[in-house]
Design a protein around this motif. Structure first.
Motif, PDB file in Angstrom:
ATOM      1  N   UNK A 186      45.928  40.553  36.266  1.00 51.45           N
ATOM      2  CA  UNK A 186      45.855  41.092  34.905  1.00 51.45           C
ATOM      3  C   UNK A 186      45.926  39.914  33.938  1.00 51.45           C
ATOM      4  N   UNK A 187      45.641  40.195  32.679  1.00 57.58           N
ATOM      5  CA  UNK A 187      45.816  39.190  31.647  1.00 57.58           C
ATOM      6  C   UNK A 187      46.590  39.829  30.505  1.00 57.58           C
ATOM      7  N   UNK A 188      47.001  39.017  29.554  1.00 54.54           N
ATOM      8  CA  UNK A 188      47.813  39.508  28.444  1.00 54.54           C
ATOM      9  C   UNK A 188      47.068  39.277  27.130  1.00 54.54           C
ATOM     10  N   UNK A 189      47.129  40.264  26.248  1.00 52.94           N
ATOM     11  CA  UNK A 189      46.471  40.170  24.948  1.00 52.94           C
ATOM     12  C   UNK A 189      47.469  40.518  23.851  1.00 52.94           C
ATOM     13  N   UNK A 190      47.181  40.056  22.651  1.00 51.07           N
ATOM     14  CA  UNK A 190      48.041  40.362  21.514  1.00 51.07           C
ATOM     15  C   UNK A 190      48.992  39.229  21.193  1.00 51.07           C
ATOM     16  N   UNK A 225      44.609  29.075  55.443  1.00 47.67           N
ATOM     17  CA  UNK A 225      43.565  29.034  54.425  1.00 47.67           C
ATOM     18  C   UNK A 225      44.182  28.867  53.055  1.00 47.67           C
ATOM     19  N   UNK A 226      43.709  27.850  52.332  1.00 47.62           N
ATOM     20  CA  UNK A 226      44.077  27.682  50.924  1.00 47.62           C
ATOM     21  C   UNK A 226      43.111  28.514  50.094  1.00 47.62           C
ATOM     22  N   UNK A 227      43.632  29.427  49.296  1.00 47.55           N
ATOM     23  CA  UNK A 227      42.798  30.181  48.362  1.00 47.55           C
ATOM     24  C   UNK A 227      43.198  29.731  46.957  1.00 47.55           C
ATOM     25  N   UNK A 228      42.302  28.986  46.320  1.00 49.32           N
ATOM     26  CA  UNK A 228      42.594  28.376  45.030  1.00 49.32           C
ATOM     27  C   UNK A 228      42.046  29.280  43.928  1.00 49.32           C
ATOM     28  N   UNK A 229      42.955  29.967  43.231  1.00 52.63           N
ATOM     29  CA  UNK A 229      42.577  30.884  42.160  1.00 52.63           C
ATOM     30  C   UNK A 229      42.483  30.141  40.833  1.00 52.63           C
ATOM     31  N   UNK A 230      41.382  30.335  40.132  1.00 52.25           N
ATOM     32  CA  UNK A 230      41.246  29.746  38.799  1.00 52.25           C
ATOM     33  C   UNK A 230      42.109  30.522  37.810  1.00 52.25           C
ATOM     34  N   UNK A 231      42.681  29.810  36.865  1.00 51.35           N
ATOM     35  CA  UNK A 231      43.479  30.457  35.824  1.00 51.35           C
ATOM     36  C   UNK A 231      42.559  30.946  34.701  1.00 51.35           C
ATOM     37  N   UNK A 242      40.295  34.970  29.604  1.00 47.55           N
ATOM     38  CA  UNK A 242      41.654  34.588  29.251  1.00 47.55           C
ATOM     39  C   UNK A 242      42.343  34.047  30.503  1.00 47.55           C
ATOM     40  N   UNK A 243      43.634  33.750  30.374  1.00 45.03           N
ATOM     41  CA  UNK A 243      44.389  33.243  31.521  1.00 45.03           C
ATOM     42  C   UNK A 243      44.974  34.390  32.332  1.00 45.03           C
ATOM     43  N   UNK A 244      45.219  34.116  33.598  1.00 46.19           N
ATOM     44  CA  UNK A 244      45.831  35.096  34.495  1.00 46.19           C
ATOM     45  C   UNK A 244      47.309  35.260  34.136  1.00 46.19           C
ATOM     46  N   UNK A 245      47.812  36.473  34.214  1.00 48.39           N
ATOM     47  CA  UNK A 245      49.239  36.712  33.969  1.00 48.39           C
ATOM     48  C   UNK A 245      50.012  36.175  35.175  1.00 48.39           C
TER      49      UNK A 245
END
Length: 300
Positions: A186-190, A225-231, A242-245
């Motif tokens: 999820x991401x955060x807004x506001x 396994x390395x799973x590299x998640x983009x922010x 936006x950025x990941x929560x």
């Protein structure tokens, strides 16, 4: 836990990827890492994964190989890995300690004597040196490691059995990523107000690069396994990047790890017919589930 998480800062995080994750776990310089990435047969190149890929304007698809340039754009600058288009706001830039010292020194009164000025400069340098230098978060490295008995069986098995174990591992990783996208990402807004008026909103999915490794930094058999998640995630409500929560992600790691363990055990049992047993690992450590018949002595 079978899943561990590492936060990667922009810049330093990208160098970590090149020197370790891209080429296989270890402490290697960047130039060697890039050479190994393209030439070494023991560590396969990374592959793109995640539903968030569909929101990119470039031609990156699930299962495609990850190039060094694509990784540099996404993890180094927060850009579309193919086109270089900025995904949301550029990473913030934080002043280094030397820059902060210089700014404060320039504001010292000109009337100070040489000794007074030296004293003030010394105090400023000490204060700034004690402060952490901020760094934008570029992504998160979630490492999925099979239990030691699985790595042990994989290491001594024939090629066909090794392939079945590896396939079960990757299928379990995929199921966890799907769970993460559905229930965690999820991401955060506001703008945050006095009552914490920030909303958590759903995202299109995650963008990640998966790297399969076969041994540990000590060269011991360790299938992981390395799973590299983009922010960088795309909000469903407005399509903005936006950025990941990260708070939700960190809070979910233990649950995701247990889910991975359960799915992996089920899949390996389905293809190999093995059983599982609980083994104590000593004071302060949780019970581990290992394959029945793989001795502790061989694992050690």
């Amino acid at each position: 836990m079978t899943i561990s998480i590492r936060v990667m800062a922009a810049g330093d995080g990208y160098r970590y990827l090149l020197s370790s994750v891209v080429t296989g776990d270890g402490d290697r310089d960047t130039a060697t890492a890039l050479t190994r990435y393209y030439l070494e047969s023991g560590t396969p190149p990374g592959t793109w994964i995640g539903s968030g890929l569909s929101g990119l304007s470039g031609d990156v698809a699930d299962g495609d190989s990850v190039s060094e340039e694509q990784l540099r754009r996404l993890m180094g600058y927060g850009q579309d890995p193919s086109t270089g288009e900025q995904l949301g706001r550029p990473y913030r830039k934080f002043a280094a300690a030397t820059e902060r010292v210089q700014r404060r020194v320039e504001k010292l009164p000109e009337a100070l004597t040489v000794d007074e000025r030296a004293t003030q400069v010394g105090l400023i340098e000490a204060e700034e040196a004690s402060k952490p230098t901020g760094a934008p978060v570029a992504g998160f490295d979630l490492t999925f490691s099979v239990p030691k008995s699985v790595s042990t069986l994989w290491a001594v098995a024939d090629g066909g059995t090794q392939a079945l174990i590896a396939q079960a591992h990757r299928a379990a990783v995929q199921e966890v990523i799907e769970l993460l996208e559905r229930d965690v990402a999820a991401t955060r807004v506001g703008a945050k107000g006095p009552r914490g008026a920030v909303a958590q909103v759903p995202v299109r999915g995650v963008i990640a690069a998966a790297y399969d490794h076969y041994d540990s930094r000590a060269s011991d058999p360790q299938l992981h396994t390395h799973v590299v998640f983009a922010n960088r995630v795309q909000a469903v409500r407005d399509g903005k990047w936006r950025t990941l929560d990260s708070r939700a992600l960190h809070a979910a790691v233990t649950g995701l790890s247990e889910h991975y363990n359960a799915v992996l055990a089920d899949r390996i049992t389905q293809v190999l017919g093995v059983g599982w047993e609980a083994r104590e690992r000593g004071v302060g450590r949780s019970t581990a589930w290992e394959i029945t018949g793989v001795s502790q002595g061989l694992m050690d």
